[in-house]
Motif scaffolding. Structure first.
Motif, short mmCIF file in Angstrom:
data_model
loop_
_atom_site.label_atom_id
_atom_site.label_comp_id
_atom_site.label_asym_id
_atom_site.label_seq_id
_atom_site.Cartn_x
_atom_site.Cartn_y
_atom_site.Cartn_z
N ALA A 132 105.54 53.49 6.40
CA ALA A 132 106.72 54.03 5.72
C ALA A 132 106.30 55.36 5.12
N TYR A 133 106.85 56.44 5.64
CA TYR A 133 106.36 57.78 5.31
C TYR A 133 107.49 58.64 4.77
N ASP A 134 107.21 59.32 3.64
CA ASP A 134 108.22 60.19 3.04
C ASP A 134 107.78 61.64 2.88
N SER A 155 105.30 62.76 1.11
CA SER A 155 104.64 63.02 -0.18
C SER A 155 103.12 63.08 -0.01
N ALA A 193 101.82 59.61 0.45
CA ALA A 193 102.04 59.09 1.80
C ALA A 193 101.01 59.69 2.76
N CYS A 200 110.69 56.86 8.65
CA CYS A 200 111.08 57.82 7.62
C CYS A 200 112.54 57.55 7.30
N ASP A 204 117.22 59.47 2.43
CA ASP A 204 117.80 58.79 1.28
C ASP A 204 119.31 58.91 1.28
N LYS A 237 119.53 65.86 6.38
CA LYS A 237 118.47 64.97 5.89
C LYS A 237 117.92 64.09 7.00
N ALA A 246 114.10 63.91 8.40
CA ALA A 246 113.37 62.64 8.49
C ALA A 246 112.85 62.42 9.91
N PRO A 285 115.79 53.94 0.64
CA PRO A 285 114.46 53.72 1.22
C PRO A 285 113.93 52.31 1.04
N THR A 302 102.09 52.55 3.00
CA THR A 302 103.00 53.44 2.30
C THR A 302 102.27 54.09 1.14
N HIS A 318 103.36 57.07 -4.60
CA HIS A 318 104.10 57.99 -5.46
C HIS A 318 103.42 58.21 -6.79
#
Length: 117
Positions: free
Chosen positions: A6-8, A10, A13, A35, A38, A60, A64, A93, A111, A114
């Protein structure tokens, strides 16, 4: 082995993906890079016209998809014998990740934190 990433985008991540190389993972596996764009915005609550909201949503989702493809290639490079696929979805997410865990049944979920301990 099935690995859900699960990659965002950041820093956390990125660190989680980097750590996969040192995690003692098997030579042969399947990975799904997920991805999530949101989907927390409600156009009525923030004053967007429906057309503007759809454009924002599409933008968005395209972002992603690009993130997912980039990380897919990175993981494929690190694990050349793996089958690695990428998917970009729209929604909350946490909810999308949990739903994906439900239907894909991974053995491992990777993941970022954060920055939370």
């Amino acid at each position: 082995m099935r690995v859900l990433v699960a990659y965002d985008g950041s820093t956390c991540a990125d660190a989680a993906v980097e750590d996969m190389r040192r995690a003692g993972l098997p030579v042969d596996a399947s990975a799904l890079v997920l991805c999530v764009a949101d989907g927390g915005l409600d156009p009525e609550n923030i004053g967007l016209a429906e057309a503007d909201f759809k454009g924002s949503r599409k933008h968005k989702l395209v972002e992603a998809e690009a993130l997912a493809a980039t990380v897919r290639m990175r993981i494929q490079s690190d694990f050349p014998r793996w089958t690695v696929t990428a998917e970009a979805l729209w929604g909350s997410p946490a909810k999308v990740i949990l739903e994906t865990i439900g239907w894909w049944s991974p053995d491992l979920v990777v993941t970022g934190s954060h920055g939370r301990s």
